[in-house]
Design a protein around this motif. Structure first.
Motif, short mmCIF file in Angstrom:
data_model
loop_
_atom_site.label_atom_id
_atom_site.label_comp_id
_atom_site.label_asym_id
_atom_site.label_seq_id
_atom_site.Cartn_x
_atom_site.Cartn_y
_atom_site.Cartn_z
N GLU A 168 15.18 139.99 46.61
CA GLU A 168 14.66 138.66 46.92
C GLU A 168 13.14 138.70 47.10
N GLN A 169 12.61 139.77 47.69
CA GLN A 169 11.16 139.91 47.82
C GLN A 169 10.51 140.01 46.45
N LEU A 170 11.12 140.76 45.54
CA LEU A 170 10.56 140.89 44.19
C LEU A 170 10.57 139.54 43.46
N ASN A 171 11.57 138.71 43.72
CA ASN A 171 11.63 137.40 43.08
C ASN A 171 10.50 136.49 43.55
N GLU A 172 9.89 136.78 44.69
CA GLU A 172 8.80 135.97 45.20
C GLU A 172 7.46 136.30 44.53
N VAL A 173 7.38 137.43 43.83
CA VAL A 173 6.13 137.84 43.18
C VAL A 173 5.88 136.96 41.97
N ASN A 174 4.65 136.45 41.86
CA ASN A 174 4.27 135.60 40.74
C ASN A 174 3.98 136.49 39.52
N THR A 175 4.80 136.37 38.50
CA THR A 175 4.63 137.17 37.29
C THR A 175 4.24 136.31 36.10
N ASP A 176 3.76 135.11 36.35
CA ASP A 176 3.32 134.25 35.24
C ASP A 176 2.15 134.90 34.52
N GLY A 177 2.22 134.94 33.21
CA GLY A 177 1.14 135.51 32.42
C GLY A 177 1.17 137.03 32.31
N VAL A 178 2.17 137.66 32.86
CA VAL A 178 2.29 139.12 32.78
C VAL A 178 3.25 139.44 31.64
N ALA A 179 2.75 140.15 30.65
CA ALA A 179 3.59 140.50 29.50
C ALA A 179 4.55 141.62 29.87
#
Length: 96
Positions: free
Chosen positions: A39-50
């Motif tokens: 759940e903590q990992l799901n909170e990380v913003n990964t927009d724009g990360v290939a």
């Protein structure tokens, strides 16, 4: 997300894993902690990360596809109970 012992018992049954009754409570706590990390990992913003296959951008080394051993069909087929045309293994039919 917290799991109870009944959920862990059900998952263990579905996975065909034998879990003793005394181990259900600690296992439920451990799995709940793992789900908390997810759940903590799901909170990380990964927009724009290939997405990456590896950290370092490099090509794998390739080698030439060269035969390194001589033709050993006859030696290998000596181990087979039956062979067809002297070059193939004969196996039982698996689809009728």
């Amino acid at each position: 997300m917290a799991l109870d012992q009944d959920t862990v018992r059900r998952v263990a049954t579905l996975a065909r894993i034998k879990v003793e009754e005394k181990d259900l409570a600690p296992l439920a706590t451990e799995i709940s902690a793992i789900l908390g990390w997810i759940e903590q990992l799901n909170e990380v913003n990964t927009d724009g990360v290939a997405p990456l296959a590896r950290v370092v951008n490099m090509k794998l080394p390739m080698r030439d596809d060269v035969v390194t051993e001589p033709d050993r069909h006859e030696k290998i087929l000596k181990n087979a109970p039956q062979s067809a045309e002297g070059r193939f293994f004969t196996v039982p039919k698996v689809v009728e």
